[in-house]
Design a protein around this motif. Sequence first.
Motif, PDB file in Angstrom:
ATOM      1  N   GLY A  56      -0.051  -9.611  11.980  1.00  0.00           N
ATOM      2  CA  GLY A  56       1.160  -9.649  11.412  1.00  0.00           C
ATOM      3  C   GLY A  56       1.017  -8.006  11.007  1.00  0.00           C
ATOM      4  N   LEU A  57       1.765  -7.798   9.948  1.00  0.00           N
ATOM      5  CA  LEU A  57       1.947  -6.388   9.441  1.00  0.00           C
ATOM      6  C   LEU A  57       0.680  -6.128   8.446  1.00  0.00           C
ATOM      7  N   ARG A  58       0.295  -4.776   8.759  1.00  0.00           N
ATOM      8  CA  ARG A  58      -0.825  -4.235   8.041  1.00  0.00           C
ATOM      9  C   ARG A  58      -0.731  -2.930   7.542  1.00  0.00           C
ATOM     10  N   ALA A  59      -1.039  -2.481   6.487  1.00  0.00           N
ATOM     11  CA  ALA A  59      -0.720  -1.275   5.920  1.00  0.00           C
ATOM     12  C   ALA A  59      -1.701  -0.314   6.714  1.00  0.00           C
ATOM     13  N   VAL A  60      -1.298   0.999   7.076  1.00  0.00           N
ATOM     14  CA  VAL A  60      -1.761   1.931   8.015  1.00  0.00           C
ATOM     15  C   VAL A  60      -3.388   2.241   7.688  1.00  0.00           C
ATOM     16  N   GLU A  61      -3.305   2.164   6.354  1.00  0.00           N
ATOM     17  CA  GLU A  61      -5.094   2.372   5.757  1.00  0.00           C
ATOM     18  C   GLU A  61      -5.788   1.208   5.890  1.00  0.00           C
ATOM     19  N   THR A  62      -5.324   0.121   6.321  1.00  0.00           N
ATOM     20  CA  THR A  62      -6.188  -1.095   6.598  1.00  0.00           C
ATOM     21  C   THR A  62      -7.342  -0.721   7.603  1.00  0.00           C
ATOM     22  N   ALA A 102      13.390  -7.617  21.424  1.00  0.00           N
ATOM     23  CA  ALA A 102      13.369  -8.972  20.643  1.00  0.00           C
ATOM     24  C   ALA A 102      12.130  -9.108  20.012  1.00  0.00           C
ATOM     25  N   LYS A 103      10.908  -8.608  20.528  1.00  0.00           N
ATOM     26  CA  LYS A 103       9.695  -9.071  19.753  1.00  0.00           C
ATOM     27  C   LYS A 103       9.624  -8.340  18.504  1.00  0.00           C
ATOM     28  N   TYR A 104      10.172  -7.632  18.024  1.00  0.00           N
ATOM     29  CA  TYR A 104      10.370  -6.941  16.756  1.00  0.00           C
ATOM     30  C   TYR A 104      11.422  -7.337  16.098  1.00  0.00           C
ATOM     31  N   VAL A 105      12.492  -7.252  16.599  1.00  0.00           N
ATOM     32  CA  VAL A 105      13.861  -7.327  15.860  1.00  0.00           C
ATOM     33  C   VAL A 105      14.079  -8.734  15.265  1.00  0.00           C
ATOM     34  N   ASP A 106      14.057  -9.858  16.246  1.00  0.00           N
ATOM     35  CA  ASP A 106      14.298 -11.090  16.030  1.00  0.00           C
ATOM     36  C   ASP A 106      13.479 -11.722  14.958  1.00  0.00           C
ATOM     37  N   ARG A 118       3.745 -14.405  16.723  1.00  0.00           N
ATOM     38  CA  ARG A 118       5.042 -14.555  15.796  1.00  0.00           C
ATOM     39  C   ARG A 118       4.629 -15.104  14.465  1.00  0.00           C
ATOM     40  N   LYS A 119       3.558 -16.123  14.249  1.00  0.00           N
ATOM     41  CA  LYS A 119       3.421 -16.685  13.152  1.00  0.00           C
ATOM     42  C   LYS A 119       2.704 -15.916  12.159  1.00  0.00           C
ATOM     43  N   PRO A 120       1.674 -15.198  12.436  1.00  0.00           N
ATOM     44  CA  PRO A 120       1.156 -14.267  11.404  1.00  0.00           C
ATOM     45  C   PRO A 120       2.168 -12.958  11.036  1.00  0.00           C
ATOM     46  N   LEU A 121       3.146 -12.505  11.816  1.00  0.00           N
ATOM     47  CA  LEU A 121       3.994 -11.603  11.536  1.00  0.00           C
ATOM     48  C   LEU A 121       5.195 -12.209  10.647  1.00  0.00           C
ATOM     49  N   VAL A 122       5.590 -13.343  10.864  1.00  0.00           N
ATOM     50  CA  VAL A 122       6.517 -13.997  10.032  1.00  0.00           C
ATOM     51  C   VAL A 122       5.884 -14.096   8.537  1.00  0.00           C
ATOM     52  N   ALA A 123       4.881 -14.627   8.633  1.00  0.00           N
ATOM     53  CA  ALA A 123       4.025 -14.763   7.385  1.00  0.00           C
ATOM     54  C   ALA A 123       3.845 -13.508   6.333  1.00  0.00           C
ATOM     55  N   SER A 124       3.318 -12.384   7.225  1.00  0.00           N
ATOM     56  CA  SER A 124       3.116 -11.197   6.444  1.00  0.00           C
ATOM     57  C   SER A 124       4.530 -10.612   5.903  1.00  0.00           C
ATOM     58  N   ALA A 125       5.661 -10.688   7.084  1.00  0.00           N
ATOM     59  CA  ALA A 125       6.782 -10.100   6.609  1.00  0.00           C
ATOM     60  C   ALA A 125       7.412 -10.858   5.107  1.00  0.00           C
ATOM     61  N   ALA A 166       0.910  -1.177  -0.037  1.00  0.00           N
ATOM     62  CA  ALA A 166      -0.213  -0.031  -0.096  1.00  0.00           C
ATOM     63  C   ALA A 166       0.936   1.159  -0.033  1.00  0.00           C
ATOM     64  N   SER A 167       0.756   2.215   0.980  1.00  0.00           N
ATOM     65  CA  SER A 167       1.524   3.197   1.050  1.00  0.00           C
ATOM     66  C   SER A 167       2.611   3.267   1.485  1.00  0.00           C
ATOM     67  N   GLY A 168       3.184   2.164   1.870  1.00  0.00           N
ATOM     68  CA  GLY A 168       4.627   1.717   2.397  1.00  0.00           C
ATOM     69  C   GLY A 168       4.646   1.933   3.903  1.00  0.00           C
ATOM     70  N   ALA A 169       3.773   2.339   4.568  1.00  0.00           N
ATOM     71  CA  ALA A 169       3.716   2.548   5.927  1.00  0.00           C
ATOM     72  C   ALA A 169       2.934   1.596   6.579  1.00  0.00           C
ATOM     73  N   LEU A 170       3.508   0.733   7.598  1.00  0.00           N
ATOM     74  CA  LEU A 170       2.634  -0.529   7.879  1.00  0.00           C
ATOM     75  C   LEU A 170       2.909  -0.524   9.412  1.00  0.00           C
ATOM     76  N   VAL A 171       1.968  -1.250  10.168  1.00  0.00           N
ATOM     77  CA  VAL A 171       2.120  -1.151  11.498  1.00  0.00           C
ATOM     78  C   VAL A 171       2.174  -2.748  11.894  1.00  0.00           C
ATOM     79  N   ILE A 172       2.528  -3.133  13.171  1.00  0.00           N
ATOM     80  CA  ILE A 172       2.785  -4.654  13.515  1.00  0.00           C
ATOM     81  C   ILE A 172       1.681  -4.562  14.497  1.00  0.00           C
ATOM     82  N   THR A 173       0.819  -5.748  14.099  1.00  0.00           N
ATOM     83  CA  THR A 173      -0.429  -5.852  14.864  1.00  0.00           C
ATOM     84  C   THR A 173      -0.058  -7.096  15.786  1.00  0.00           C
ATOM     85  N   PRO A 174      -1.050  -7.195  17.022  1.00  0.00           N
ATOM     86  CA  PRO A 174      -0.750  -8.382  18.028  1.00  0.00           C
ATOM     87  C   PRO A 174      -1.049  -9.582  17.275  1.00  0.00           C
TER      88      PRO A 174
END
Length: 203
Positions: A68-74, A126-130, A97-104, A57-65
Motif C-alpha cells: 500500500g502507501l508508505r512514507a518515503v522515509e520508510t 485505473a490502477k491508481y485512480v480507481d 489493491r487490498k493493501p492500498l485500500v487499507a493504507s489509504a 510522516a513527511s506527507g510524501a508517500l509512495v504506492i508500493t506493489p
Amino acid sequence: MLLSERAGFDLAQRLRSTQGVAIGEAFAFISGLYFRGKLAYALEFANPPEPDLALTASGALVITPNAGLRAVETAVTVEALRRFATVDIAANDPKYRKPLVASAETLAEEIGPECDVVLLGSVASAKYVDVLVHVFGDRLLFPIDFVGRGDMSRGGLLLRCVRSGEELPYVPVKGAVRHGPRPPRLPPIKGILTSFRRKAPRG
C-alpha cells in the motif's frame, strides 16, 4: 544493479544492511526522471496536518506493489524489494489493491476530512485512480499542468517547481479531463537534478 550482491556503491551496500534504506531513495535509483521529480516535489511542498503520525510522516508517500502507501522515509531491505517484484500492479489484483485500500483508509483517518491528497502518479491509469478516488473522493487532486505531458516532461516540470519554489495548481481527479494536447517542450536547464540530490531521503 541495486540488488546485486557484488554491487559496491553506497546505496547497494546500505540496502544490504539490516537497517536498509529509505524507500524513496531506493525508488529514485530504480526509476527515471519522473519519479525523481515527484519525490523532490513532494518533499518540498507536502504540508501534512500532523507530520509525526506513523503513515503520514513527511506527507510524501509512495504506492508500493504489495504494501500500500508508505512514507518515503520508510526503510526497505533487499528482501522487501524482491517481494515488490512478485506482485503485478493492477487494480484487479488483490495483492496490490487490498493493501492500498487499507493504507489509504488509514491515511484518510490520520489527516482528517479537511486535508487534500495530491496524486503525482499517472491520472490516466485505473490502477491508481480507481482505488484512491474511492477512498478520498473529491479530495484527491492532481496538477492540471500534467495534462498532455509524458512522464519525462512531468518529471522535468516538477523539478523546475522545486528549483523555483512555486507550487503547481491542482484540480480534483474525479470528473477531470485527464487527456489533452501536448504542451510546448520544456527548455533544458543544466544541473536540474542538483536540488533533488540534496533533498532525497536517506534511511
